[in-house]
Each structure stands twice: as C-alpha cells, then as structure tokens.
Write a protein that holds these residues in place. Structure first.
Motif, PDB file in Angstrom:
ATOM      1  N   SER A  29       0.831  -1.224   0.219  1.00 59.25           N
ATOM      2  CA  SER A  29       0.013   0.040   0.138  1.00 59.25           C
ATOM      3  C   SER A  29       0.827   1.183   0.098  1.00 59.25           C
ATOM      4  O   SER A  29       1.963   1.308   0.385  1.00 59.25           O
ATOM      5  N   ASP A  30       0.399   2.537  -0.544  1.00 53.98           N
ATOM      6  CA  ASP A  30       0.918   3.584  -0.375  1.00 53.98           C
ATOM      7  C   ASP A  30       0.563   4.426   0.736  1.00 53.98           C
ATOM      8  O   ASP A  30      -0.276   3.824   1.694  1.00 53.98           O
ATOM      9  N   GLY A  31       1.005   5.555   0.857  1.00 52.90           N
ATOM     10  CA  GLY A  31       0.605   6.322   2.159  1.00 52.90           C
ATOM     11  C   GLY A  31      -0.500   6.860   2.259  1.00 52.90           C
ATOM     12  O   GLY A  31      -1.266   7.207   3.208  1.00 52.90           O
ATOM     13  N   PHE A  32      -1.320   6.654   1.090  1.00 52.92           N
ATOM     14  CA  PHE A  32      -2.650   6.965   0.992  1.00 52.92           C
ATOM     15  C   PHE A  32      -3.850   5.807   1.024  1.00 52.92           C
ATOM     16  O   PHE A  32      -5.098   5.945   0.663  1.00 52.92           O
ATOM     17  N   GLY A  33      -3.311   4.547   1.371  1.00 52.70           N
ATOM     18  CA  GLY A  33      -3.912   3.433   1.378  1.00 52.70           C
ATOM     19  C   GLY A  33      -4.263   2.825   0.031  1.00 52.70           C
ATOM     20  O   GLY A  33      -5.120   1.886  -0.395  1.00 52.70           O
ATOM     21  N   GLN A  34      -3.652   3.432  -1.303  1.00 51.41           N
ATOM     22  CA  GLN A  34      -3.910   2.769  -2.525  1.00 51.41           C
ATOM     23  C   GLN A  34      -2.885   1.698  -2.839  1.00 51.41           C
ATOM     24  O   GLN A  34      -1.722   1.836  -2.251  1.00 51.41           O
ATOM     25  N   PRO A  35      -3.481   0.584  -3.324  1.00 51.25           N
ATOM     26  CA  PRO A  35      -2.512  -0.459  -3.448  1.00 51.25           C
ATOM     27  C   PRO A  35      -1.361  -0.581  -4.376  1.00 51.25           C
ATOM     28  O   PRO A  35      -1.582   0.304  -5.162  1.00 51.25           O
ATOM     29  N   GLN A  71       9.214   5.507  -5.458  1.00 53.59           N
ATOM     30  CA  GLN A  71       9.869   5.370  -4.070  1.00 53.59           C
ATOM     31  C   GLN A  71       8.829   4.481  -3.500  1.00 53.59           C
ATOM     32  O   GLN A  71       9.248   3.347  -2.594  1.00 53.59           O
ATOM     33  N   ARG A  72       7.606   4.300  -3.669  1.00 55.47           N
ATOM     34  CA  ARG A  72       6.597   3.477  -3.035  1.00 55.47           C
ATOM     35  C   ARG A  72       6.687   2.296  -3.442  1.00 55.47           C
ATOM     36  O   ARG A  72       6.475   1.396  -2.808  1.00 55.47           O
ATOM     37  N   LYS A  74       9.458   0.729  -4.895  1.00 56.05           N
ATOM     38  CA  LYS A  74      10.725   0.359  -4.276  1.00 56.05           C
ATOM     39  C   LYS A  74      10.534  -0.348  -2.777  1.00 56.05           C
ATOM     40  O   LYS A  74      11.121  -1.215  -2.345  1.00 56.05           O
ATOM     41  N   HIS A  75       9.970   0.627  -2.200  1.00 58.38           N
ATOM     42  CA  HIS A  75       9.582   0.282  -0.636  1.00 58.38           C
ATOM     43  C   HIS A  75       8.908  -1.012  -0.543  1.00 58.38           C
ATOM     44  O   HIS A  75       9.230  -1.734   0.330  1.00 58.38           O
ATOM     45  N   TYR A  76       7.889  -1.281  -1.237  1.00 59.81           N
ATOM     46  CA  TYR A  76       7.492  -2.657  -1.225  1.00 59.81           C
ATOM     47  C   TYR A  76       7.922  -3.814  -1.817  1.00 59.81           C
ATOM     48  O   TYR A  76       7.486  -4.977  -2.028  1.00 59.81           O
ATOM     49  N   SER A  77       9.057  -3.338  -2.756  1.00 60.48           N
ATOM     50  CA  SER A  77       9.539  -4.354  -3.852  1.00 60.48           C
ATOM     51  C   SER A  77      10.253  -5.470  -2.750  1.00 60.48           C
ATOM     52  O   SER A  77      10.789  -5.163  -1.923  1.00 60.48           O
ATOM     53  N   ARG A  78      10.297  -6.644  -3.157  1.00 63.95           N
ATOM     54  CA  ARG A  78      10.813  -7.526  -2.639  1.00 63.95           C
ATOM     55  C   ARG A  78      12.072  -8.187  -3.415  1.00 63.95           C
ATOM     56  O   ARG A  78      12.686  -9.241  -3.092  1.00 63.95           O
ATOM     57  N   GLY A  79      12.530  -7.354  -4.335  1.00 62.77           N
ATOM     58  CA  GLY A  79      13.962  -7.283  -4.924  1.00 62.77           C
ATOM     59  C   GLY A  79      13.736  -8.233  -6.230  1.00 62.77           C
ATOM     60  O   GLY A  79      14.594  -8.684  -7.040  1.00 62.77           O
TER      61      GLY A  79
END
Length: 79
Positions: A29-35, A71-72, A74-79
């Motif tokens: 999710s991003d900072g606004f609750g958007q997936p 950035q969002r 990359k933050h949730y990416s599992r590589g």
C-alpha cells in the motif's frame, strides 16, 4: 480499463498505460491506502504498479510525482 503507472526496479522500464489490471504476484500500500501491486516483468523480475486514476484530481502526473510512485514501489519491492 484502468490508468496505471508501471515501473520495474530491476530493468527500470517505466510506463503509463490504459489497460486491464495485470495479474498480481503480491501487493502492498502507498501512504494514502492505495494498493501498490506487483506483476511479472518482461525482464523476469517483477514490476510495481499503481492505479493512478485515484491521483488525477489531486495532483499533476509529472516527474516529481512519478519519483514518489517509484519510491513507493521500491519500498514494497521484494527485490
């Protein structure tokens, strides 16, 4: 059809497309609750994508905003 922003952290492919939602591998999710969702990329890794229709009336889709989306992802990416 959905307007989606796609970016692959591995091969750096970036695209804004109007298409059906891709098959989801996993999500966050991003900072606004958007997936923030992830699907298989042509490079063999996964790319992140967001439905940007939500943001259209809130902000301009420019380079700065695309940087925020990357950035969002990359933050949730599992590589």
């Amino acid at each position: 059809m959905e307007e989606i922003y796609k970016w692959c952290p591995s091969c750096n492919k970036e695209e804004i497309a109007n298409e059906k939602e891709p098959k989801i591998v996993y999500g966050g999710s991003d900072g606004f609750g958007q997936p923030v969702r992830f699907s298989e990329c042509e490079c063999g890794k996964v790319y992140g994508w967001l439905n940007i229709g939500f943001y259209r009336d809130k902000t301009e889709i420019n380079d700065g905003f695309k940087s925020y989306l990357r950035q969002r992802i990359k933050h949730y990416s599992r590589g």
